[in-house]
Write an enzyme that holds these catalytic residues in place. Structure first.
Site, PDB file in Angstrom:
ATOM      1  N   ASP A  13       0.814  -1.232   0.000  1.00 15.56           N
ATOM      2  CA  ASP A  13       0.000   0.000   0.000  1.00 15.56           C
ATOM      3  C   ASP A  13       0.837   1.266   0.000  1.00 15.56           C
ATOM      4  O   ASP A  13       0.424   2.305   0.527  1.00 15.56           O
ATOM      5  CB  ASP A  13      -0.960   0.004   1.204  1.00 15.56           C
ATOM      6  N   LYS A  16       1.738   2.070  -5.101  1.00 19.01           N
ATOM      7  CA  LYS A  16       2.227   1.500  -6.366  1.00 19.01           C
ATOM      8  C   LYS A  16       1.299   1.853  -7.524  1.00 19.01           C
ATOM      9  O   LYS A  16       1.755   2.179  -8.620  1.00 19.01           O
ATOM     10  CB  LYS A  16       2.348  -0.034  -6.244  1.00 19.01           C
ATOM     11  N   GLY A  40      -4.532  -4.259  -3.820  1.00 14.31           N
ATOM     12  CA  GLY A  40      -5.525  -3.239  -4.165  1.00 14.31           C
ATOM     13  C   GLY A  40      -4.741  -1.995  -4.524  1.00 14.31           C
ATOM     14  O   GLY A  40      -4.097  -1.404  -3.662  1.00 14.31           O
ATOM     15  N   HIS A  41      -4.710  -1.639  -5.800  1.00 13.38           N
ATOM     16  CA  HIS A  41      -3.894  -0.521  -6.277  1.00 13.38           C
ATOM     17  C   HIS A  41      -4.808   0.611  -6.727  1.00 13.38           C
ATOM     18  O   HIS A  41      -5.644   0.426  -7.615  1.00 13.38           O
ATOM     19  CB  HIS A  41      -2.985  -0.981  -7.417  1.00 13.38           C
ATOM     20  N   GLN A 226       2.134  -5.943  -3.218  1.00 10.77           N
ATOM     21  CA  GLN A 226       2.600  -6.040  -1.819  1.00 10.77           C
ATOM     22  C   GLN A 226       3.908  -5.239  -1.653  1.00 10.77           C
ATOM     23  O   GLN A 226       4.096  -4.270  -2.373  1.00 10.77           O
ATOM     24  CB  GLN A 226       2.765  -7.498  -1.394  1.00 10.77           C
TER      25      GLN A 226
HETATM   26  P1  GDP Z   1      -0.798   0.339  -3.501  1.00 13.54           P
HETATM   27  O1  GDP Z   1      -1.384  -0.948  -3.038  1.00 13.54           O
HETATM   28  O2  GDP Z   1       0.661   0.413  -3.263  1.00 13.54           O
HETATM   29  O3  GDP Z   1      -1.151   0.672  -4.927  1.00 13.54           O
HETATM   30  O4  GDP Z   1      -1.452   1.466  -2.574  1.00 13.54           O
HETATM   31  P2  GDP Z   1      -3.022   1.593  -2.197  1.00 13.54           P
HETATM   32  O5  GDP Z   1      -3.754   2.082  -3.384  1.00 13.54           O
HETATM   33  O6  GDP Z   1      -3.491   0.358  -1.524  1.00 13.54           O
HETATM   34  O7  GDP Z   1      -2.943   2.691  -1.050  1.00 13.54           O
HETATM   35  C1  GDP Z   1      -2.388   3.941  -1.272  1.00 13.54           C
HETATM   36  C2  GDP Z   1      -3.454   4.990  -0.963  1.00 13.54           C
HETATM   37  O8  GDP Z   1      -2.842   6.260  -0.869  1.00 13.54           O
HETATM   38  C3  GDP Z   1      -4.511   5.135  -2.035  1.00 13.54           C
HETATM   39  O9  GDP Z   1      -5.710   5.520  -1.447  1.00 13.54           O
HETATM   40  C4  GDP Z   1      -3.971   6.258  -2.912  1.00 13.54           C
HETATM   41  O10 GDP Z   1      -4.988   6.947  -3.632  1.00 13.54           O
HETATM   42  C5  GDP Z   1      -3.343   7.136  -1.873  1.00 13.54           C
HETATM   43  N1  GDP Z   1      -2.188   7.929  -2.315  1.00 13.54           N
HETATM   44  C6  GDP Z   1      -1.147   7.551  -3.121  1.00 13.54           C
HETATM   45  N2  GDP Z   1      -0.222   8.533  -3.181  1.00 13.54           N
HETATM   46  C7  GDP Z   1      -0.689   9.547  -2.405  1.00 13.54           C
HETATM   47  C8  GDP Z   1      -0.165  10.823  -2.030  1.00 13.54           C
HETATM   48  O11 GDP Z   1       0.926  11.213  -2.413  1.00 13.54           O
HETATM   49  N3  GDP Z   1      -0.920  11.562  -1.187  1.00 13.54           N
HETATM   50  C9  GDP Z   1      -2.130  11.150  -0.716  1.00 13.54           C
HETATM   51  N4  GDP Z   1      -2.803  11.949   0.108  1.00 13.54           N
HETATM   52  N5  GDP Z   1      -2.650   9.959  -1.040  1.00 13.54           N
HETATM   53  C10 GDP Z   1      -1.929   9.171  -1.859  1.00 13.54           C
HETATM   54  P1  IMO Z   2      -0.886  -4.210  -2.211  1.00 19.17           P
HETATM   55  O1  IMO Z   2      -0.403  -4.744  -3.549  1.00 19.17           O
HETATM   56  C1  IMO Z   2      -0.947  -4.635   2.124  1.00 19.17           C
HETATM   57  C2  IMO Z   2      -0.849  -8.737   3.685  1.00 19.17           C
HETATM   58  C3  IMO Z   2      -2.084  -9.161   4.439  1.00 19.17           C
HETATM   59  C4  IMO Z   2      -1.470 -10.152   5.417  1.00 19.17           C
HETATM   60  C5  IMO Z   2      -0.393 -10.832   4.568  1.00 19.17           C
HETATM   61  C6  IMO Z   2      -0.811 -12.173   3.962  1.00 19.17           C
HETATM   62  O2  IMO Z   2      -2.168  -3.493  -2.285  1.00 19.17           O
HETATM   63  O3  IMO Z   2       0.203  -3.424  -1.565  1.00 19.17           O
HETATM   64  P2  IMO Z   2      -2.388 -12.817   1.914  1.00 19.17           P
HETATM   65  O4  IMO Z   2      -3.842 -12.553   1.685  1.00 19.17           O
HETATM   66  O5  IMO Z   2      -1.495 -12.277   0.862  1.00 19.17           O
HETATM   67  O6  IMO Z   2      -2.108 -14.259   2.218  1.00 19.17           O
HETATM   68  O7  IMO Z   2      -2.055 -12.020   3.300  1.00 19.17           O
HETATM   69  O8  IMO Z   2      -0.071  -9.915   3.551  1.00 19.17           O
HETATM   70  N1  IMO Z   2      -1.102  -8.205   2.333  1.00 19.17           N
HETATM   71  C7  IMO Z   2      -1.082  -6.913   1.999  1.00 19.17           C
HETATM   72  N2  IMO Z   2      -0.932  -5.807   2.778  1.00 19.17           N
HETATM   73  N3  IMO Z   2      -1.076  -4.508   0.787  1.00 19.17           N
HETATM   74  C8  IMO Z   2      -1.194  -5.591  -0.007  1.00 19.17           C
HETATM   75  O9  IMO Z   2      -1.198  -5.524  -1.354  1.00 19.17           O
HETATM   76  C9  IMO Z   2      -1.247  -6.866   0.614  1.00 19.17           C
HETATM   77  N4  IMO Z   2      -1.385  -8.129   0.144  1.00 19.17           N
HETATM   78  C10 IMO Z   2      -1.288  -8.928   1.198  1.00 19.17           C
HETATM   79  O10 IMO Z   2      -2.691  -8.084   5.096  1.00 19.17           O
HETATM   80  O11 IMO Z   2      -0.818  -9.466   6.448  1.00 19.17           O
HETATM   81 MG    MG Z   3      -2.912  -1.660  -1.805  1.00 19.34          MG
END
Ligand code: GDP
Ligand code: IMO
Ligand code: MG
Length: 432
Positions: A13, A16, A40-41, A226
């Site tokens: 998270d 990415k 979840g991206h 991840q």
């Molecule tokens: P990922 O799994 O690495 O793609 O990250 P996620 O999408 O799960 O979580 C990142 C969250 O931060 C999302 O809600 C993005 O919209 C948000 N986000 C990403 N970059 C920024 C930033 O620079 N500032 C803010 N406020 N939110 C951001």
């Molecule tokens: P993105 O790509 C954050 C974590 C879960 C748990 C562990 C194992 O959005 O960054 P799993 O379901 O993979 O067997 O869970 O890994 N986990 C993540 N945490 N972002 C993710 O993906 C994750 N994918 C798995 O919370 O601790």
């Molecule tokens: Mg994510």
């Protein structure tokens, strides 16, 4: 230079989706190499928010090919839903999506087993906190050589045998956990047949596709899922996911050699978060942690779970940089940290503990406070900055501290969730 890997450098998270979307304009192919819909991206473009779980974050650019690699585990129902959502937005309408024949398929019994195990483990406080999407059981079947690959969906006789093998392996465990396995071979075969009808035309050899693109001088972006500290070999085992999340995972998860990788950008938030159980040395269990969660909207994009929040951990980030051989560092959510008005950073661990092996489980962070963030001008100036020079001095100093500690130059800074709230320090695919 024609290949760039973008990976998470923390516990997932990191942003990415945002970073890949911001740099994918320059790419001809965007390929995911690991994980499944545990990811979840989030992409925010023109005020619209889109969360992808399987399809690479290059999907917003018409004409960019999106590839799902062999190292992934794919839940076809989730993939179909994502394809339909994107098509409704006028995206992926042509021949832009390709799925590796060697990727593994998540069946309902993988999900059931994942959920049953987590429920049982929770009773004794030993849960991993998985996403319950069937990721672990699907990778487990792969390693046990009874996994079901996309190619198997196209061969019903082979598939029947494989499903029977899986039923024999999984049903007794479900019973031990107090449940009957849901469905059966006939039902799964029917489901697989329906999946095969729409999946077959999208199948490919992802390694050959990426290799051909590279040879033709095209630009290939590899999107991680991840983060480094969730890597099955090098993360905080057993509190990890079940795949290789570091840059090396590209080679096995796509099917290209390490010499084909030109650059690796690692992404870190300006602070740290983690969702699920396991070591997190800089976690804040106080009002500051709650405030960071609120300001950063730190709730899982896949499960909606609240993420634990804490200060940026430089030893852990340095470790992640080594694991992936990072050549560029992307720092996201600097606006969130600024809004907090107070910043600390972990510069080392007490007793010189090393983050490798099991170090993180025992690490006590040595924190340093960073003054100057309480100036009310910092946040508005930072959010509007599109160059490093336009950033407030306190933010530039923070970035310099990180880059010096990690010994990796800053490639990109994100100051907001949307595509344009990006400071592109280096152009992707330009020579270093
Ligand atoms: P990922 O799994 O690495 O793609 O990250 P996620 O999408 O799960 O979580 C990142 C969250 O931060 C999302 O809600 C993005 O919209 C948000 N986000 C990403 N970059 C920024 C930033 O620079 N500032 C803010 N406020 N939110 C951001
Ligand atoms: P993105 O790509 C954050 C974590 C879960 C748990 C562990 C194992 O959005 O960054 P799993 O379901 O993979 O067997 O869970 O890994 N986990 C993540 N945490 N972002 C993710 O993906 C994750 N994918 C798995 O919370 O601790
Ligand atoms: Mg994510």
């Amino acid at each position: 230079m024609s290949t760039l890997v973008v990976v998470g450098a923390q516990w997932g998270d990191e942003g990415k989706g945002k970073v890949v979307d911001a740099v994918a304009a320059e790419a001809d192919v965007v390929a995911r190499f690991a994980g499944g819909n545990n990811a979840g991206h989030t992409l925010v473009v023109d005020g619209r928010t889109l969360v992808t779980h399987l399809i690479p974050s290059g999907c917003m650019y018409p004409g960019t090919r999106c590839v799902l690699g062999a190292g992934m585990v794919i839940d076809p129902d989730v993939l179909l839903h994502e394809i339909e959502t994107l098509r409704a937005l006028g995206l992926l309408v042509h021949d832009e999506l390709r799925v590796s024949l060697h990727a593994h398929v998540i069946f309902p019994f993988h999900r059931q087993l994942d959920a049953l195990r987590e429920e049982r483990a929770t009773q004794s406080g030993a849960q991993i906190g998985t996403t319950k999407r069937g990721i672990g059981p699907a990778y487990e079947a792969k390693a046990a050589r009874r996994g079901i690959r996309v190619a198997d969906l196209l061969h019903p006789e082979r598939l029947r045998e494989r499903l029977e093998q899986n039923l024999a392996a999984v049903a007794p465990e479900c019973e031990r956990l107090g449940a009957r396995i849901e469905g059966g071979v006939q039902q799964w075969l029917a489901q697989a047949d329906a999946w095969a009808r729409w999946l077959a035309p999208m199948t490919c050899d992802a390694g050959a596709l990426c290799h051909a693109a590279i040879v033709a001088g095209q630009r290939v972006l590899f999107e991680g899922a991840q983060g480094a500290l969730l890597d099955v070999d090098h993360g905080t085992y057993p509190y990890v996911t079940s795949s290789s999340t570091i840059a090396g995972g590209v080679c096995t998860g796509i099917g290209i050699g390490p010499t084909a990788i030109d650059e690796v950008w690692g992404i870190s938030k300006a602070y740290a978060t983690r969702v699920g159980a396991g070591p997190f040395p800089t976690k804040l269990v106080d009002a500051t942690g709650n405030r960071l969660r609120e300001l950063g909207a730190e709730f899982g994009a896949t499960t909606g779970r609240p993420r634990d929040c804490g200060w940026l951990d430089l030893p852990a980030l340095r470790h992640a940089a080594r694991l992936s051989g990072m050549t560029g560092l992307c720092i996201t959510k600097l606006d969130v940290l600024a809004a907090l008005g107070k910043v600390e950073i972990c510069v080392a661990y007490e007793d010189g503990i090393d983050p490798g092996c099991d170090g993180l489980a025992h690490a006590v962070p040595r924190l340093q406070s960073c003054p100057g963030w309480d100036d009310p001008d910092v946040v508005p100036r930072l959010r509007l900055a599109r160059t490093l020079e336009a950033l407030p001095a306190v933010a530039r100093a923070y970035l310099d501290t990180i880059a010096a500690a990690i010994e990796v130059p800053i490639a990109l800074v994100s100051v907001g969730a949307s595509r344009e709230q990006t400071i592109a320090v280096r152009r992707p695919f330009d020579p270093a």
